[in-house]
Design a protein around this motif. Structure first.
Motif, PDB file in Angstrom:
ATOM      1  N   HIS A  30       0.808  -1.218   0.000  1.00 22.22           N
ATOM      2  CA  HIS A  30       0.000   0.000   0.000  1.00 22.22           C
ATOM      3  C   HIS A  30       0.843   1.271   0.000  1.00 22.22           C
ATOM      4  O   HIS A  30       0.337   2.353  -0.286  1.00 22.22           O
ATOM      5  CB  HIS A  30      -0.953   0.006   1.208  1.00 22.22           C
ATOM      6  N   SER A  31       2.125   1.154   0.324  1.00 20.69           N
ATOM      7  CA  SER A  31       2.970   2.348   0.307  1.00 20.69           C
ATOM      8  C   SER A  31       3.251   2.822  -1.113  1.00 20.69           C
ATOM      9  O   SER A  31       3.592   3.992  -1.325  1.00 20.69           O
ATOM     10  CB  SER A  31       4.298   2.061   1.021  1.00 20.69           C
ATOM     11  N   VAL A  32       3.109   1.940  -2.094  1.00 21.33           N
ATOM     12  CA  VAL A  32       3.382   2.323  -3.488  1.00 21.33           C
ATOM     13  C   VAL A  32       2.130   2.285  -4.348  1.00 21.33           C
ATOM     14  O   VAL A  32       2.132   2.816  -5.457  1.00 21.33           O
ATOM     15  CB  VAL A  32       4.471   1.409  -4.101  1.00 21.33           C
ATOM     16  N   ALA A  33       1.072   1.635  -3.861  1.00 20.28           N
ATOM     17  CA  ALA A  33      -0.143   1.532  -4.671  1.00 20.28           C
ATOM     18  C   ALA A  33      -1.351   1.363  -3.767  1.00 20.28           C
ATOM     19  O   ALA A  33      -1.277   0.696  -2.725  1.00 20.28           O
ATOM     20  CB  ALA A  33      -0.038   0.361  -5.643  1.00 20.28           C
ATOM     21  N   HIS A  34      -2.440   1.977  -4.186  1.00 17.17           N
ATOM     22  CA  HIS A  34      -3.720   1.792  -3.493  1.00 17.17           C
ATOM     23  C   HIS A  34      -4.467   0.673  -4.207  1.00 17.17           C
ATOM     24  O   HIS A  34      -4.581   0.671  -5.435  1.00 17.17           O
ATOM     25  CB  HIS A  34      -4.534   3.077  -3.521  1.00 17.17           C
ATOM     26  N   LEU A  35      -4.965  -0.298  -3.437  1.00 14.14           N
ATOM     27  CA  LEU A  35      -5.604  -1.473  -4.021  1.00 14.14           C
ATOM     28  C   LEU A  35      -7.109  -1.419  -3.814  1.00 14.14           C
ATOM     29  O   LEU A  35      -7.598  -1.030  -2.753  1.00 14.14           O
ATOM     30  CB  LEU A  35      -5.056  -2.757  -3.389  1.00 14.14           C
ATOM     31  N   SER A  36      -7.824  -1.850  -4.819  1.00  9.63           N
ATOM     32  CA  SER A  36      -9.275  -2.037  -4.696  1.00  9.63           C
ATOM     33  C   SER A  36      -9.598  -3.460  -5.125  1.00  9.63           C
ATOM     34  O   SER A  36      -8.929  -4.030  -5.996  1.00  9.63           O
ATOM     35  CB  SER A  36     -10.027  -1.032  -5.569  1.00  9.63           C
ATOM     36  N   HIS A  37     -10.611  -4.046  -4.483  1.00 10.29           N
ATOM     37  CA  HIS A  37     -10.931  -5.457  -4.717  1.00 10.29           C
ATOM     38  C   HIS A  37     -12.391  -5.590  -5.136  1.00 10.29           C
ATOM     39  O   HIS A  37     -13.289  -5.026  -4.504  1.00 10.29           O
ATOM     40  CB  HIS A  37     -10.670  -6.277  -3.458  1.00 10.29           C
ATOM     41  N   ASP A  38     -12.609  -6.375  -6.168  1.00  9.49           N
ATOM     42  CA  ASP A  38     -13.958  -6.656  -6.646  1.00  9.49           C
ATOM     43  C   ASP A  38     -14.631  -7.617  -5.666  1.00  9.49           C
ATOM     44  O   ASP A  38     -14.104  -8.707  -5.414  1.00  9.49           O
ATOM     45  CB  ASP A  38     -13.887  -7.273  -8.038  1.00  9.49           C
ATOM     46  N   PRO A  39     -15.783  -7.261  -5.088  1.00  8.42           N
ATOM     47  CA  PRO A  39     -16.449  -8.139  -4.109  1.00  8.42           C
ATOM     48  C   PRO A  39     -16.752  -9.534  -4.652  1.00  8.42           C
ATOM     49  O   PRO A  39     -16.668 -10.519  -3.911  1.00  8.42           O
ATOM     50  CB  PRO A  39     -17.735  -7.382  -3.770  1.00  8.42           C
ATOM     51  N   ALA A  40     -17.104  -9.637  -5.928  1.00 13.85           N
ATOM     52  CA  ALA A  40     -17.420 -10.945  -6.499  1.00 13.85           C
ATOM     53  C   ALA A  40     -16.195 -11.854  -6.488  1.00 13.85           C
ATOM     54  O   ALA A  40     -16.279 -13.039  -6.148  1.00 13.85           O
ATOM     55  CB  ALA A  40     -17.953 -10.781  -7.924  1.00 13.85           C
ATOM     56  N   TYR A  41     -15.046 -11.295  -6.840  1.00 14.91           N
ATOM     57  CA  TYR A  41     -13.814 -12.080  -6.839  1.00 14.91           C
ATOM     58  C   TYR A  41     -13.381 -12.405  -5.409  1.00 14.91           C
ATOM     59  O   TYR A  41     -12.817 -13.477  -5.154  1.00 14.91           O
ATOM     60  CB  TYR A  41     -12.701 -11.334  -7.577  1.00 14.91           C
ATOM     61  N   MET A  42     -13.625 -11.488  -4.496  1.00 13.19           N
ATOM     62  CA  MET A  42     -13.299 -11.771  -3.094  1.00 13.19           C
ATOM     63  C   MET A  42     -14.121 -12.944  -2.579  1.00 13.19           C
ATOM     64  O   MET A  42     -13.587 -13.850  -1.919  1.00 13.19           O
ATOM     65  CB  MET A  42     -13.567 -10.530  -2.236  1.00 13.19           C
TER      66      MET A  42
END
Length: 402
Positions: A132-144
């Motif tokens: 997270h120090s180099v990139a902000h991550l977002s996650h698709d709920p369906a894939y989670m």
């Protein structure tokens, strides 16, 4: 500051390496776990620790190598704390799951699979926080949701194969299925992950150590750890066969030296045991617990296990120390009720519910509050089935074999 989604691809060689690591440690982890139900005392604890550690190291290493396989335009640095925390989470939940599953309760097996699956998923997403120090991550709920389902299914498969399968496929096939399932969970989760970086951060910087080299180091360490546990804890067939040769003489008479040792360990009421003639049945055996000596009735004994120089009597709930040798105990228990399944094990036929084949040998499942299995040497499988059938016919009110 504007953020852009960074595209990434995978190094196919490192992806293949991550899957191979998962398969290798899965093989060792399941190989160790199948011995847990029939193990006692220190060996049981060592097998649980070895299986849990092997699986935890392997699963974590697979995920870490999978992250190193990512090829992208930005520099990915991994924060130490989230990386270590993810490993701690994986090791903790894997150990708890292995312990719960080893109790051989179907309800606990389901609970263990859910706990292990959720733990693996948590490990993955906690580990992802390391970048997270180099990139902000977002996650698709369906894939989670899909990744969680795969993790629980993979965990349930591994625990079921190790503790509950009646006819287990070859261990290598089990390991391949488990390794592919664990890897699938990671890459499904990554398929639903998007990296967002600031425009000024989208640069390429050469790392001190390449991802390829780091992945090789991690895989070698993971495989080495699993190999050490496998060599140290899995018994060899040669040792089992060596024990088979001494069954007849071991059951027939006790040596004078063993009798002398027994006389030196006299407990209250133990005179009856020492005075018993070879081959005659007794009603009680001496046991020790918390430094005190007691007696246990023969019909309360579910199994007997010899561990190195010590003998333990399992009463369905606890493993109780007995000062007698397993040979001496075999001489004094009723031969129509007790059967020596292995050079180190005796089982009470009244508690046996099922005999099933596992590999070249087998196990006898016991109907006790704490579920337990007793190893059966392949040389004794046929004799045990015959003795159990005769015993059930003579005692129809006991638990039936399924």
């Amino acid at each position: 500051m504007n953020e852009t989604a960074a595209s990434f691809s995978y190094n196919p060689i490192l992806v293949a390496l991550s899957v191979l690591v998962a398969i290798q440690v899965g093989y060792v982890g399941i190989s160790l776990a199948i011995f847990i139900p029939g193990a006692f005392a220190n060996r049981r604890r060592l097998l649980i620790a070895g299986s849990a550690t092997t699986l935890a190291v392997g699963i974590w290493s697979m995920h870490f190598i999978g992250m190193l396989a990512i090829t992208t335009a930005i520099t990915i640095d991994y924060a130490v704390l989230p990386t270590l925390l993810s490993f701690f989470v994986c090791g903790l939940v894997t150990g708890i799951a292995i312990y719960l599953a080893s109790l051989r309760s179907q309800r606990l097996l389901v609970l263990a699979a859910i706990a292990m699956g959720l733990g693996i998923t948590t490990m993955h997403y906690v580990g992802m926080m390391a970048i997270h120090s180099v990139a902000h991550l977002s996650h698709d709920p369906a894939y989670m949701l899909a990744s969680v389902s795969i993790a629980i299914a993979a965990s349930g498969l591994a625990l079921w194969l190790a503790f509950s399968a009646d006819r287990r496929p070859p261990l290598f096939l089990c390991a391949v299925v488990l390794g592919c399932a664990v890897s699938g969970m990671h890459y499904v989760a990554m398929a639903g992950t998007t990296m967002h970086v600031a425009g000024s951060d989208a640069t390429t910087v050469k790392s001190v150590i390449s991802s390829d080299m780091l992945a090789i180091i991690v895989s070698v360490i993971a495989c080495s750890i699993s190999a050490v546990f496998m060599l140290a804890l899995i018994p060899t067939d040669a040792n089992d066969l060596k024990g088979d040769a001494g069954w007849t003489s071991a059951i027939s008479v006790a040596t004078p030296q063993e009798a002398a040792v027994t006389r030196g360990e006299r407990a209250p009421g133990e005179g009856q045991v020492l005075a018993a003639a070879a081959g005659s049945a007794i009603d009680f055996l001496p046991i020790e617990k918390n430094g005190n000596r007691f007696q246990i009735a023969a019909d309360e004994i579910a199994s007997v296990h010899s561990n190195a120089h010590y003998t333990y009597i399992f009463n369905g709930r606890d493993d109780l120390f007995c000062p007698l040798s397993i040979t001496d105990i075999a001489n004094r228990l009723q031969k129509t009720t007790f059967f020596r399944t292995h050079r180190s094990y005796i089982v009470n036929l009244d508690f046996v519910t099922r005999i099933k084949k596992t590999g070249d040998a087998g196990v006898a499942e016991l109907d006790t509050p704490v579920r337990r299995t007793v190893p059966v040497s392949r040389a004794r499988m046929v004799a045990l089935r015959q003795e159990l059938a005769a015993f059930k016919a003579a005692n129809p009110t006991g638990p039936s074999e399924t």
